[in-house]
Design a protein around this motif. Structure first.
Motif, PDB file in Angstrom:
ATOM      1  N   ASN A 127     -21.448  21.595   5.764  1.00 25.98           N
ATOM      2  CA  ASN A 127     -21.215  20.193   6.085  1.00 25.98           C
ATOM      3  C   ASN A 127     -19.718  19.974   6.265  1.00 25.98           C
ATOM      4  OD1 ASN A 127     -23.978  19.820   5.537  1.00 25.98           O
ATOM      5  ND2 ASN A 127     -23.552  19.355   3.402  1.00 25.98           N
ATOM      6  N   VAL A 128     -19.330  19.279   7.310  1.00 22.45           N
ATOM      7  CA  VAL A 128     -17.926  19.008   7.591  1.00 22.45           C
ATOM      8  C   VAL A 128     -17.614  17.550   7.270  1.00 22.45           C
ATOM      9  CG1 VAL A 128     -16.129  18.957   9.365  1.00 22.45           C
ATOM     10  CG2 VAL A 128     -17.825  20.794   9.361  1.00 22.45           C
ATOM     11  N   ILE A 129     -16.539  17.343   6.498  1.00 23.79           N
ATOM     12  CA  ILE A 129     -16.114  15.997   6.116  1.00 23.79           C
ATOM     13  C   ILE A 129     -15.012  15.536   7.061  1.00 23.79           C
ATOM     14  CG2 ILE A 129     -15.172  14.572   4.267  1.00 23.79           C
ATOM     15  CD1 ILE A 129     -16.222  16.675   2.293  1.00 23.79           C
ATOM     16  N   VAL A 130     -15.239  14.405   7.715  1.00 19.11           N
ATOM     17  CA  VAL A 130     -14.275  13.839   8.655  1.00 19.11           C
ATOM     18  C   VAL A 130     -13.658  12.594   8.030  1.00 19.11           C
ATOM     19  CG1 VAL A 130     -13.940  12.838  10.942  1.00 19.11           C
ATOM     20  CG2 VAL A 130     -15.563  14.716  10.623  1.00 19.11           C
ATOM     21  N   SER A 131     -12.332  12.568   7.943  1.00 12.86           N
ATOM     22  CA  SER A 131     -11.634  11.407   7.388  1.00 12.86           C
ATOM     23  C   SER A 131     -11.289  10.430   8.506  1.00 12.86           C
ATOM     24  CB  SER A 131     -10.355  11.852   6.674  1.00 12.86           C
ATOM     25  OG  SER A 131     -10.657  12.704   5.594  1.00 12.86           O
ATOM     26  N   VAL A 132     -11.524   9.133   8.250  1.00 11.05           N
ATOM     27  CA  VAL A 132     -11.259   8.115   9.262  1.00 11.05           C
ATOM     28  C   VAL A 132     -10.731   6.866   8.571  1.00 11.05           C
ATOM     29  CG1 VAL A 132     -13.646   7.303   9.170  1.00 11.05           C
ATOM     30  CG2 VAL A 132     -12.284   6.845  11.207  1.00 11.05           C
ATOM     31  N   MET A 133      -9.846   6.150   9.257  1.00 13.36           N
ATOM     32  CA  MET A 133      -9.246   4.939   8.718  1.00 13.36           C
ATOM     33  C   MET A 133     -10.131   3.727   9.011  1.00 13.36           C
ATOM     34  SD  MET A 133      -6.494   4.074   7.035  1.00 13.36           S
ATOM     35  CE  MET A 133      -5.252   5.285   7.470  1.00 13.36           C
TER      36      MET A 133
ATOM     37  N   LEU B 179     -27.771  15.039  12.073  1.00 10.01           N
ATOM     38  CA  LEU B 179     -28.247  15.229  13.439  1.00 10.01           C
ATOM     39  C   LEU B 179     -29.464  16.138  13.378  1.00 10.01           C
ATOM     40  CD1 LEU B 179     -28.118  15.240  16.534  1.00 10.01           C
ATOM     41  CD2 LEU B 179     -26.461  17.099  16.374  1.00 10.01           C
ATOM     42  N   ASP B 180     -30.610  15.615  13.765  1.00  7.25           N
ATOM     43  CA  ASP B 180     -31.860  16.370  13.716  1.00  7.25           C
ATOM     44  C   ASP B 180     -32.399  16.519  15.129  1.00  7.25           C
ATOM     45  OD1 ASP B 180     -34.021  17.712  12.758  1.00  7.25           O
ATOM     46  OD2 ASP B 180     -35.015  15.981  11.872  1.00  7.25           O
ATOM     47  N   ASN B 181     -32.754  17.747  15.501  1.00 12.75           N
ATOM     48  CA  ASN B 181     -33.391  17.976  16.798  1.00 12.75           C
ATOM     49  C   ASN B 181     -34.229  19.240  16.736  1.00 12.75           C
ATOM     50  OD1 ASN B 181     -31.704  20.278  17.506  1.00 12.75           O
ATOM     51  ND2 ASN B 181     -30.062  18.792  17.748  1.00 12.75           N
ATOM     52  N   ASP B 182     -34.825  19.623  17.859  1.00 13.48           N
ATOM     53  CA  ASP B 182     -35.754  20.750  17.854  1.00 13.48           C
ATOM     54  C   ASP B 182     -35.048  22.095  17.981  1.00 13.48           C
ATOM     55  OD1 ASP B 182     -34.901  20.385  20.429  1.00 13.48           O
ATOM     56  OD2 ASP B 182     -36.881  20.472  21.355  1.00 13.48           O
ATOM     57  N   TYR B 183     -33.708  22.105  18.008  1.00 17.18           N
ATOM     58  CA  TYR B 183     -32.980  23.373  18.132  1.00 17.18           C
ATOM     59  C   TYR B 183     -32.531  23.889  16.771  1.00 17.18           C
ATOM     60  CZ  TYR B 183     -29.337  26.729  19.370  1.00 17.18           C
ATOM     61  OH  TYR B 183     -28.569  27.857  19.449  1.00 17.18           O
ATOM     62  N   TYR B 184     -31.988  22.995  15.945  1.00 13.64           N
ATOM     63  CA  TYR B 184     -31.442  23.420  14.667  1.00 13.64           C
ATOM     64  C   TYR B 184     -32.542  23.755  13.671  1.00 13.64           C
ATOM     65  CZ  TYR B 184     -26.903  21.753  16.224  1.00 13.64           C
ATOM     66  OH  TYR B 184     -25.741  21.569  16.916  1.00 13.64           O
ATOM     67  N   MET B 185     -32.305  24.776  12.836  1.00 11.87           N
ATOM     68  CA  MET B 185     -33.231  25.138  11.773  1.00 11.87           C
ATOM     69  C   MET B 185     -33.263  24.066  10.693  1.00 11.87           C
ATOM     70  SD  MET B 185     -32.159  29.148  11.386  1.00 11.87           S
ATOM     71  CE  MET B 185     -33.444  29.550  10.225  1.00 11.87           C
ATOM     72  N   ARG B 186     -32.160  23.323  10.590  1.00 17.15           N
ATOM     73  CA  ARG B 186     -32.041  22.277   9.579  1.00 17.15           C
ATOM     74  C   ARG B 186     -31.087  21.235  10.135  1.00 17.15           C
ATOM     75  NH1 ARG B 186     -29.716  22.791   3.430  1.00 17.15           N
ATOM     76  NH2 ARG B 186     -30.951  21.136   2.541  1.00 17.15           N
ATOM     77  N   PRO B 187     -31.252  19.947   9.774  1.00 19.03           N
ATOM     78  CA  PRO B 187     -30.335  18.943  10.315  1.00 19.03           C
ATOM     79  C   PRO B 187     -28.875  19.295  10.063  1.00 19.03           C
ATOM     80  CG  PRO B 187     -32.160  17.890   9.189  1.00 19.03           C
ATOM     81  CD  PRO B 187     -32.286  19.353   8.919  1.00 19.03           C
ATOM     82  N   SER B 188     -28.045  19.119  11.097  1.00 19.53           N
ATOM     83  CA  SER B 188     -26.606  19.302  10.943  1.00 19.53           C
ATOM     84  C   SER B 188     -26.039  18.053  10.282  1.00 19.53           C
ATOM     85  CB  SER B 188     -25.969  19.516  12.320  1.00 19.53           C
ATOM     86  OG  SER B 188     -24.592  19.705  12.216  1.00 19.53           O
ATOM     87  N   VAL B 189     -25.147  18.263   9.290  1.00 18.45           N
ATOM     88  CA  VAL B 189     -24.635  17.145   8.498  1.00 18.45           C
ATOM     89  C   VAL B 189     -23.133  16.990   8.697  1.00 18.45           C
ATOM     90  CG1 VAL B 189     -24.318  16.219   6.179  1.00 18.45           C
ATOM     91  CG2 VAL B 189     -26.455  17.374   6.767  1.00 18.45           C
ATOM     92  N   ILE B 190     -22.714  15.778   9.042  1.00 18.43           N
ATOM     93  CA  ILE B 190     -21.307  15.407   9.084  1.00 18.43           C
ATOM     94  C   ILE B 190     -21.104  14.307   8.046  1.00 18.43           C
ATOM     95  CG2 ILE B 190     -19.406  14.506  10.484  1.00 18.43           C
ATOM     96  CD1 ILE B 190     -20.401  17.199  11.439  1.00 18.43           C
TER      97      ILE B 190
ATOM     98  N   HIS C  87     -18.388  23.308  13.893  1.00 23.24           N
ATOM     99  CA  HIS C  87     -18.756  24.424  13.008  1.00 23.24           C
ATOM    100  C   HIS C  87     -19.751  24.014  11.932  1.00 23.24           C
ATOM    101  CE1 HIS C  87     -14.521  25.405  14.405  1.00 23.24           C
ATOM    102  NE2 HIS C  87     -15.312  26.235  15.043  1.00 23.24           N
ATOM    103  N   ALA C  88     -20.143  22.737  11.904  1.00 22.66           N
ATOM    104  CA  ALA C  88     -21.170  22.293  10.959  1.00 22.66           C
ATOM    105  C   ALA C  88     -22.518  22.849  11.376  1.00 22.66           C
ATOM    106  CB  ALA C  88     -21.219  20.771  10.907  1.00 22.66           C
ATOM    107  N   GLY C  89     -23.306  23.276  10.394  1.00 22.27           N
ATOM    108  CA  GLY C  89     -24.639  23.765  10.721  1.00 22.27           C
ATOM    109  C   GLY C  89     -25.065  24.925   9.850  1.00 22.27           C
ATOM    110  N   HIS C  90     -26.026  25.694  10.359  1.00 24.24           N
ATOM    111  CA  HIS C  90     -26.674  26.748   9.577  1.00 24.24           C
ATOM    112  C   HIS C  90     -26.065  28.119   9.870  1.00 24.24           C
ATOM    113  CE1 HIS C  90     -29.989  28.624   7.375  1.00 24.24           C
ATOM    114  NE2 HIS C  90     -29.981  29.543   8.315  1.00 24.24           N
ATOM    115  N   TYR C  91     -25.684  28.823   8.807  1.00 26.81           N
ATOM    116  CA  TYR C  91     -25.176  30.195   8.890  1.00 26.81           C
ATOM    117  C   TYR C  91     -26.125  31.111   8.122  1.00 26.81           C
ATOM    118  CZ  TYR C  91     -20.755  28.192  10.498  1.00 26.81           C
ATOM    119  OH  TYR C  91     -19.792  27.504  11.202  1.00 26.81           O
TER     120      TYR C  91
END
Length: 385
Positions: A207-213, A293-304, A189-193
């Protein structure tokens, strides 16, 4: 970046976070002595600023449009570029620069950036107190319609089966304001709305925050099932946007740059050749931060955003029978009384906990028939007297 055509002129899209400043670049090194530059806003071409080099006048009309630009416009006297400060949703739209017969067009995208923990819920606010009877609202995610409101027909629709069902049973519309709530957030669900209300747009970037040990591995999804022949992906890290991995399908290039940043990613990065997802192994606190994550599809880089937590030690409980006290000290641990003689001490952080149980009859002597428990700094040992 060219996103479309306005009249016969290309439109350059410029993005800015709400509250920040942005400069619309005239691309002039220096204006000529007879240059006249006009800056206009919106489909009505409202004049908001002009420069007349011949008369040496530099004027901003910041009281137009009910004062939405008041005290926010700055002109560069040398190049004619226009800066807008403290941007709000009302500054989102089309800007036009005219120099003699030459016209440049910009689309300024003002973005509300929101960060949310994976698994939590988030509400994207419409900024409306109450919708009007003729309002129409559309919510889109990366160009795809996910929810719609038509007040005239009293219709409230969520399209939660689109995009392979990633929003299924997660979307809730507020019938009074049109705000959208997304529950049980995942990295998908991270990305542009984008919210469209009549002719107004509000852009959000989630932006989605992922917790990791620390010591574990984590995979950051690209959201692609399979990369196409002309797809490209770039993974970047940190506020400096350091390139750490990239894929370009056409030349069949798959590269990880694990020696950057003093080698903190060395031997830890793995790319999925089919989907472009990125796996980071043996995580340390040095890997805590933003991944784009940057590519030619997203309007703006997706951030995790990765939040890396150190592993917790098991609380160590020791006794000192030579002392007996009736005082106690505070601690950052959690202590629970369970029955007549048993306590538990819990060390925790947002994603884990370590618990040690104590039967005080095994460790404590009594003072006047009463056992006293004293806790000291739990970042080290826990002592019980």
């Amino acid at each position: 970046m060219v996103k479309g055509v306005f009249g016969s002129d290309a439109i350059r899209t410029v993005s800015v976070n709400k509250g920040d400043s942005v400069t619309l670049d005239s691309r002039l090194t220096e204006m000529k002595n007879d240059d006249v530059i006009y800056w206009k806003f919106g489909f009505e071409y409202t004049l908001i600023a002009e420069i007349n080099k011949w008369n040496n006048t530099f004027t901003v009309y910041d009281d137009v449009l009910n004062g939405r630009f008041r005290d926010r416009l700055k002109l560069d006297n040398q190049t004619g570029s226009l800066t807008i400060t403290n941007t709000t949703m009302k500054h989102d739209g089309f800007y036009h620069q005219q120099i003699k017969r030459l016209r440049k067009n910009f689309y300024l995208k003002v973005i509300v950036e929101i960060s949310v923990m994976k698994g939590d819920s988030v509400t994207l606010n419409s900024d409306l107190t109450e919708m009007k009877d003729d309002d129409e609202i559309q919510w889109k995610f990366e160009y795809t319609l996910i929810a719609k409101i038509n007040k005239r027909d009293d219709r409230f629709t969520v399209n939660d089966d689109v995009l392979d069902g990633r929003f299924r049973d997660r979307l809730k519309l507020n019938k009074q304001t049109g705000s959208l709530t997304i529950t049980n957030i995942t990295t998908e669900h991270a990305g542009h709305y984008q919210l469209e209300i009549n002719r107004m747009r509000i852009n959000f970037h989630l932006n989605v925050i992922v917790s990791v040990m620390e010591g574990d591995s984590v995979t950051i999804s690209s959201d692609f099932t399979e990369l196409k022949d002309n797809d490209w992906i770039r993974w970047k890290f940190g506020n400096e946007h350091t390139l750490i991995a990239e894929i370009s399908k056409r030349p069949n290039r798959f590269a990880v740059y694990d020696d950057v940043l003093d080698g903190r990613f060395r031997d830890r990065l793995k790319l999925d050749n089919q989907t472009g997802s990125l796996t980071i192994t043996n995580i340390t606190t040095e890997h805590d931060g933003r991944y784009e994550l940057d590519n030619d599809y997203y309007m703006r880089p997706s951030v995790i955003c990765l939040a890396v937590y150190a592993r917790l030690p098991v609380p160590f409980i020791s006794s000192n029978s030579s002392q007996c006290s009736s005082s106690s000290s505070s601690s950052s641990s959690s202590v629970e009384y369970q029955d007549k003689n048993t306590y538990s001490c819990v060390l925790n952080n947002p994603i884990s906990n370590q618990t040690q149980h104590l039967d005080i009859t095994h460790l404590c002597h009594t003072c006047s028939g009463t056992a006293v428990l004293i806790l000291v700094d739990v970042s080290a040992d826990i002592s019980v007297y």
